[in-house]
Design a protein around this motif. Structure first.
Motif, mmCIF file in Angstrom:
data_model
loop_
_atom_site.group_PDB
_atom_site.id
_atom_site.type_symbol
_atom_site.label_atom_id
_atom_site.label_comp_id
_atom_site.label_asym_id
_atom_site.label_seq_id
_atom_site.Cartn_x
_atom_site.Cartn_y
_atom_site.Cartn_z
ATOM 1 N N THR A 38 -4.665 5.963 2.363
ATOM 2 C CA THR A 38 -3.858 4.786 2.027
ATOM 3 C C THR A 38 -4.527 4.036 0.888
ATOM 4 O OG1 THR A 38 -3.082 4.583 4.310
ATOM 5 C CG2 THR A 38 -2.848 2.650 2.902
ATOM 6 N N LEU A 39 -3.739 3.833 -0.184
ATOM 7 C CA LEU A 39 -4.265 3.164 -1.374
ATOM 8 C C LEU A 39 -3.403 1.940 -1.701
ATOM 9 C CD1 LEU A 39 -4.996 6.270 -3.642
ATOM 10 C CD2 LEU A 39 -6.634 4.933 -2.309
ATOM 11 N N PRO A 40 -4.043 0.866 -2.176
ATOM 12 C CA PRO A 40 -3.261 -0.297 -2.579
ATOM 13 C C PRO A 40 -2.571 -0.073 -3.913
ATOM 14 C CG PRO A 40 -5.560 -0.675 -3.052
ATOM 15 C CD PRO A 40 -5.501 0.664 -2.352
ATOM 16 N N VAL A 41 -1.609 -0.927 -4.187
ATOM 17 C CA VAL A 41 -0.934 -0.883 -5.476
ATOM 18 C C VAL A 41 -1.927 -1.339 -6.521
ATOM 19 C CG1 VAL A 41 0.966 -1.769 -6.864
ATOM 20 C CG2 VAL A 41 1.327 -1.288 -4.435
ATOM 21 N N ASP A 42 -2.370 -0.389 -7.327
ATOM 22 C CA ASP A 42 -3.376 -0.695 -8.340
ATOM 23 C C ASP A 42 -3.830 0.625 -8.943
ATOM 24 O OD1 ASP A 42 -5.055 -2.087 -9.969
ATOM 25 O OD2 ASP A 42 -6.169 -3.082 -8.360
ATOM 26 N N ASP A 63 0.848 -1.196 0.000
ATOM 27 C CA ASP A 63 0.000 0.000 0.000
ATOM 28 C C ASP A 63 0.880 1.241 0.000
ATOM 29 O OD1 ASP A 63 -2.114 -1.700 0.080
ATOM 30 O OD2 ASP A 63 -2.485 -1.466 2.225
ATOM 31 N N ALA A 64 0.234 2.354 -0.415
ATOM 32 C CA ALA A 64 0.948 3.629 -0.471
ATOM 33 C C ALA A 64 0.111 4.699 0.232
ATOM 34 C CB ALA A 64 1.215 4.029 -1.917
ATOM 35 N N ASP A 65 0.776 5.588 0.955
ATOM 36 C CA ASP A 65 0.103 6.734 1.583
ATOM 37 C C ASP A 65 0.148 7.905 0.605
ATOM 38 O OD1 ASP A 65 -0.391 5.323 3.922
ATOM 39 O OD2 ASP A 65 1.561 5.825 4.782
ATOM 40 N N VAL A 66 -1.029 8.378 0.231
ATOM 41 C CA VAL A 66 -1.137 9.422 -0.810
ATOM 42 C C VAL A 66 -1.788 10.686 -0.183
ATOM 43 C CG1 VAL A 66 -2.086 10.015 -3.065
ATOM 44 C CG2 VAL A 66 -1.375 7.635 -2.570
ATOM 45 N N TRP A 67 -1.119 11.816 -0.436
ATOM 46 C CA TRP A 67 -1.706 13.105 0.007
ATOM 47 C C TRP A 67 -2.765 13.519 -1.011
ATOM 48 C CZ3 TRP A 67 -1.649 16.145 4.215
ATOM 49 C CH2 TRP A 67 -2.215 17.410 4.101
ATOM 50 N N GLU A 117 -8.741 8.915 -11.148
ATOM 51 C CA GLU A 117 -7.951 7.714 -10.845
ATOM 52 C C GLU A 117 -6.600 8.085 -10.267
ATOM 53 O OE1 GLU A 117 -7.587 5.553 -14.468
ATOM 54 O OE2 GLU A 117 -9.558 4.608 -14.306
ATOM 55 N N ILE A 118 -6.174 7.296 -9.285
ATOM 56 C CA ILE A 118 -4.821 7.410 -8.734
ATOM 57 C C ILE A 118 -4.135 6.039 -8.936
ATOM 58 C CG2 ILE A 118 -3.425 7.762 -6.671
ATOM 59 C CD1 ILE A 118 -5.592 9.545 -5.590
ATOM 60 N N ILE A 119 -3.134 6.073 -9.680
ATOM 61 C CA ILE A 119 -2.403 4.829 -9.975
ATOM 62 C C ILE A 119 -1.230 4.718 -8.998
ATOM 63 C CG2 ILE A 119 -1.063 3.537 -11.673
ATOM 64 C CD1 ILE A 119 -2.655 5.011 -13.840
ATOM 65 N N VAL A 120 -1.245 3.643 -8.217
ATOM 66 C CA VAL A 120 -0.158 3.374 -7.275
ATOM 67 C C VAL A 120 0.694 2.227 -7.851
ATOM 68 C CG1 VAL A 120 0.470 2.671 -4.943
ATOM 69 C CG2 VAL A 120 -1.568 4.089 -5.326
#
Length: 398
Positions: free
Chosen positions: A39-43, A1-5, A64-67
């Motif tokens: 927090t967003l998963p890799v996807d 997962d990634a923490d995104v502002w 869309e937010i691409i992680v």
């Protein structure tokens, strides 16, 4: 997962300057969102803002937010590993065996392995990564390098190398031919005893068969032969023993002796009555021994003179002794004793060999007394001259 502002969106309304913003994203919902970290998963993640005015009118927008996970996993493997072959001579070792704590910042997807020599030692092609790697007999004693590879869910990969020592701990299985028994007259060659069978050997890899022969056979050709078979592979030794017993099926007995007959003879010359000079069947015993017998023959003579007026001059009792040196019973060898009687008759009288001429003696002093010495010599074919008995008679005045 990634923490995104995530900033709040720009909002306008024809009636109100006060709004409520909600955000909906994979894995969560935030009411009265004012900005911050999510927090967003890799996807590829669909994020939706919803804006409400004071009259509860609502509007929304999606984006869309691409992680992406661009960090490769960390591959950690054993530096050295030992592998044992199975009964088939092959070992299949899965990739997880070489893992020593590999990890990823997200999630590992799979572990794979392959030989660096692409299987050349074993004669097969193994040039691609797979879930396991194979080892064979030809690898024993030759270190094999393998590549261990880990892949995460984003396809990022990393590798490490392992040196593998392949061992063959499975000993050969050897089965000797059954023990055998032969007659002592059977010919055999200790350099080639294959006529008595050969062992059966099973092993997962190559082996070398060695035969050692230990001969425990006595002077009578009886005993046994030990055939020690030794099977060796690269790391193990197995052996078995076959015994070939050698026996005399028809050992020598007294039935195999024909004793010499008793003898009445007029031959009494010295040395003429020894067994080697006597004709059959009066000489030596007849010994019917075979190839495996060891028989000894001895004799001893006992001479007895006869008394006067007997029919014979003297008697020889010849005591024969036959020993079978191949049969030992309790404390002695098999022995047979037999007495042969030889009677010697003397039909020829002694012969006087000296002069028998008349003797004249002159007496000068008187004619009544005079000393006359009588002397004679004789020989005999049976009696020693010193043992002849003499007598004389005087016939006065004829």
């Amino acid at each position: 997962d990634a923490d995104v502002w995530l900033d709040i969106p720009d909002v306008t309304d024809n009636c109100s300057d006060s709004f409520r913003i909600d955000v909906v994203y994979p894995g969560g919902f935030i009411k009265n969102y004012t900005g911050g970290m999510i927090t967003l998963p890799v996807d590829t993640n669909l994020v939706r803002f919803r804006v409400y005015d004071q009259c509860h009118n609502v509007d929304s927008c999606d984006f869309e937010i691409i992680v992406e996970d661009n960090t490769p996993p960390v591959a950690i493997c054993d530096q050295f590993t030992t592998v044992g072959l199975t009964d088939t001579g092959i070992a299949y070792i899965y990739a997880q065996t070489f893992d020593d704590g590999s990890y990823d910042n997200c999630d590992l997807k799979k572990m794979e392995v392959k030989r660096m020599d692409d299987g050349a030692n074993c004669g097969w092609v193994a040039d691609t990564f797979g879930a396991y790697v194979e080892f064979c007999c030809e690898d024993v004693g030759n270190p094999v390098m393998v590549i261990f590879r880990v892949t995460d869910k984003s396809g990022n990969q990393n590798t490490c190398m392992v040196e593998v020592e392949v061992q063959d701990k499975v000993p050969p299985r050897i089965y000797c031919p059954p023990n055998d028994t032969i007659n002592c007259e059977v010919h055999y060659d200790t350099s080639d005893l294959s006529q008595f069978g050969m062992p059966t050997v099973f092993d997962n890899c190559d082996y070398v068969l060695e035969e050692r022969v230990v001969e425990n056979v006595d002077q009578c050709r009886e005993g046994y032969i030990e055939r020690i078979f030794i099977a060796r592979d690269s790391n193990n030794v197995t052996s078995c023993v076959q015994r070939i017993y050698i026996i005399n099926e028809t050992p020598f007995t007294e039935k195999d002796i024909i004793w010499p007959l008793d003898l009445d003879t007029t031959e009494c010359r010295e040395g003429f009555l020894t067994p080697d000079l006597l004709p059959d069947p009066y000489g030596f015993p007849t010994i019917n021994e075979d190839f495996c017998d060891l028989v000894g023959v001895t004799y001893k003579d006992h001479t007895f003179p006869f008394v006067n007026n007997s029919e014979a001059c003297y008697k020889i009792v010849r005591t024969w002794k036959v020993i079978n040196w191949c049969r030992f019973d309790s404390s002695t060898y098999d022995t047979w004793i037999y007495d042969q009687v030889i009677k010697v008759q003397n039909m020829t009288p002694p012969t006087i060999t000296s002069d028998c001429e008349p003797i004249e003696k002159c007496i000068y002093d008187n004619c009544e007394l005079g000393y006359i010495e009588l002397f004679a010599i004789a020989t005999d074919d049976c009696t020693d001259p010193s043992e002849l008995r003499w007598e004389y008679h005087v016939d006065l005045d004829n």
